[in-house]
Motif scaffolding. Structure first.
Motif, PDB file in Angstrom:
ATOM      1  N   ARG A  93      18.270  10.267 -30.013  1.00  0.00           N
ATOM      2  CA  ARG A  93      18.735  10.946 -31.214  1.00  0.00           C
ATOM      3  C   ARG A  93      20.082  10.391 -31.661  1.00  0.00           C
ATOM      4  O   ARG A  93      20.889   9.950 -30.845  1.00  0.00           O
ATOM      5  CB  ARG A  93      18.847  12.452 -30.970  1.00  0.00           C
ATOM      6  N   ASP A  94      20.317  10.436 -32.983  1.00  0.00           N
ATOM      7  CA  ASP A  94      21.564   9.919 -33.539  1.00  0.00           C
ATOM      8  C   ASP A  94      22.777  10.679 -33.028  1.00  0.00           C
ATOM      9  O   ASP A  94      23.862  10.111 -32.894  1.00  0.00           O
ATOM     10  CB  ASP A  94      21.533   9.986 -35.074  1.00  0.00           C
ATOM     11  N   ASP A  95      22.611  11.976 -32.753  1.00  0.00           N
ATOM     12  CA  ASP A  95      23.752  12.774 -32.318  1.00  0.00           C
ATOM     13  C   ASP A  95      23.867  12.846 -30.795  1.00  0.00           C
ATOM     14  O   ASP A  95      24.626  13.652 -30.262  1.00  0.00           O
ATOM     15  CB  ASP A  95      23.670  14.191 -32.902  1.00  0.00           C
ATOM     16  N   LYS A 140      11.693   8.843 -40.811  1.00  0.00           N
ATOM     17  CA  LYS A 140      12.514   9.341 -39.707  1.00  0.00           C
ATOM     18  C   LYS A 140      12.188   8.678 -38.370  1.00  0.00           C
ATOM     19  O   LYS A 140      12.838   8.976 -37.362  1.00  0.00           O
ATOM     20  CB  LYS A 140      12.365  10.855 -39.579  1.00  0.00           C
ATOM     21  N   GLY A 143      15.135   4.200 -35.609  1.00  0.00           N
ATOM     22  CA  GLY A 143      16.052   4.546 -34.531  1.00  0.00           C
ATOM     23  C   GLY A 143      15.772   3.780 -33.258  1.00  0.00           C
ATOM     24  O   GLY A 143      14.991   2.821 -33.235  1.00  0.00           O
ATOM     25  N   ASN A 198      21.171   7.024 -41.765  1.00  0.00           N
ATOM     26  CA  ASN A 198      21.978   6.995 -40.552  1.00  0.00           C
ATOM     27  C   ASN A 198      23.069   5.933 -40.694  1.00  0.00           C
ATOM     28  O   ASN A 198      23.128   5.208 -41.688  1.00  0.00           O
ATOM     29  CB  ASN A 198      21.111   6.760 -39.309  1.00  0.00           C
ATOM     30  N   ASN A 200      23.640   3.065 -39.138  1.00  0.00           N
ATOM     31  CA  ASN A 200      23.186   1.677 -39.201  1.00  0.00           C
ATOM     32  C   ASN A 200      22.675   1.314 -40.591  1.00  0.00           C
ATOM     33  O   ASN A 200      22.910   0.204 -41.088  1.00  0.00           O
ATOM     34  CB  ASN A 200      22.090   1.422 -38.160  1.00  0.00           C
ATOM     35  N   GLN A 201      21.975   2.241 -41.231  1.00  0.00           N
ATOM     36  CA  GLN A 201      21.459   1.985 -42.574  1.00  0.00           C
ATOM     37  C   GLN A 201      22.593   1.906 -43.595  1.00  0.00           C
ATOM     38  O   GLN A 201      22.581   1.047 -44.482  1.00  0.00           O
ATOM     39  CB  GLN A 201      20.468   3.086 -42.947  1.00  0.00           C
ATOM     40  N   LEU A 218      25.704  11.962 -43.522  1.00  0.00           N
ATOM     41  CA  LEU A 218      24.740  11.107 -42.843  1.00  0.00           C
ATOM     42  C   LEU A 218      23.887  11.967 -41.911  1.00  0.00           C
ATOM     43  O   LEU A 218      24.186  13.137 -41.671  1.00  0.00           O
ATOM     44  CB  LEU A 218      25.438  10.002 -42.055  1.00  0.00           C
ATOM     45  N   ALA A 219      22.850  11.369 -41.349  1.00  0.00           N
ATOM     46  CA  ALA A 219      21.869  12.124 -40.574  1.00  0.00           C
ATOM     47  C   ALA A 219      22.447  12.756 -39.315  1.00  0.00           C
ATOM     48  O   ALA A 219      21.912  13.753 -38.824  1.00  0.00           O
ATOM     49  CB  ALA A 219      20.700  11.214 -40.207  1.00  0.00           C
ATOM     50  N   ASP A 220      23.518  12.195 -38.755  1.00  0.00           N
ATOM     51  CA  ASP A 220      24.092  12.735 -37.524  1.00  0.00           C
ATOM     52  C   ASP A 220      25.124  13.828 -37.776  1.00  0.00           C
ATOM     53  O   ASP A 220      25.788  14.291 -36.846  1.00  0.00           O
ATOM     54  CB  ASP A 220      24.719  11.621 -36.685  1.00  0.00           C
TER      55      ASP A 220
END
Length: 304
Positions: A93-95, A140, A143, A198, A200-201, A218-220
């Motif tokens: 997960r991003d977080d 989604k 990742g 995210n 990286n994007q 952002l997503a995180d």
């Protein structure tokens, strides 16, 4: 005192003359009693090193496609006999919270979990292969994925990066700047057929020319914005170009704009927005994405 020294010496001599546990790769390898309780030993440690390898380069795909995340394992030295191993794939997960289970397999039997049910399976077409196949890739799915191989008490893994090709675009509500909390930002991106981008994007979009002074979710759960041309209202003229970060923000109370990501744009779309920081007028910045088939394009003009 003399008696204690004699006892210590006798103990050390007994240990030296008795059995010992060979040391290998940070673990003690020994025969362990089996589960039958009949006194017969089972060799859980074979003395061979288990190695798991995935792609060192990112694997690129796009929304709706099928993709294979390569993973192979081997033993050093090689073990000729067929071994009963367990393979597990999970998504990081991003977080950095608990990993998301994707699929597990033992032999030819596998199970996929959650949103990956019916879309993911573990491919073992060749000896020592443990690749993950994902069909109908979703936005989604972008990742990092962990390929884990378990052999008895041995457990090794490696990580592969799945990146979706697409475009990051900033979104500002029609009613004005900085009106969205995190959950509202998620929703407006979904309304555009996209998801929150995210890091990286966003970084990739910045490296391709995106320059945007408004901070966005952002997503995180962090709030950041990309700057190509340093200027006073956007962090100052003395800071180097890059991604400016406000760090994690309160997902309910704090309000910003949003950075959305999509890889399924159709036709041509033009988006114009206004970002005000003081009374300064900023230069125009353009970010353009051209899909592989050269038919899908999106141009985003940032005019202040």
């Amino acid at each position: 005192m003399l008696l204690l020294l004699l006892l210590l010496e006798a103990t050390l001599l007994q240990l030296a003359g008795g059995s010992y546990h060979p040391f290998y790769n940070g673990f003690y390898y020994n025969h362990i009693m089996n589960d039958m309780g009949n006194g017969q030993d089972k060799d859980y440690f074979n003395g061979a090193r288990l190695v798991v390898e995935t792609s060192k380069d990112p694997v690129y795909s796009y929304n709706g496609a099928n993709v294979t995340l390569p993973c192979h394992y081997r033993y050093e030295p090689d073990l000729g006999d067929k071994r009963k191993i367990r393979i597990k794939w999970s998504k990081l997960r991003d977080d950095y919270t608990k990993e998301q289970d994707v699929a597990v397999a033992i032999g030819k039997t596998y199970v996929a979990f959650g949103d990956f049910k019916g879309r993911a399976h573990i491919q073992r077409a060749s000896r020592h292969e443990a690749s993950l196949v994902i069909s109908d890739v979703h936005l989604k799915d972008d990742g990092k994925y962990r390929c884990e191989v378990i052999d008895g008490l041995e457990d090794e893994s490696d990580v592969v990066d799945l990146r979706l090709q697409g475009i990051v675009f900033p979104y500002q509500p029609p009613r004005g700047q900085y009106r969205l909390n995190f959950h509202e930002a998620e929703q407006v991106c979904q309304d555009q057929g996209a998801i929150l981008a995210n890091f990286n994007q966003l970084f990739q979009a910045w490296s391709e020319g995106l320059d945007w002074c408004n901070a966005g979710w952002l997503a995180d759960g962090t709030v950041q914005y990309p700057i190509r041309l340093p200027r006073k209202p956007c962090g100052g003229v003395h800071l180097a170009p890059g991604i400016r970060s406000y760090g994690p923000r309160h997902r309910h109370l704090h309000r910003f704009d949003a950075f959305c990501f999509s890889s399924a744009l159709r036709g041509s779309m033009k988006w114009k927005g206004r970002c005000r920081s003081g009374n300064k007028t900023h230069r125009r910045a353009k970010a353009k994405y051209l899909a592989e088939d050269n038919e899908i394009s999106a141009v985003f003009n940032h005019v202040e």
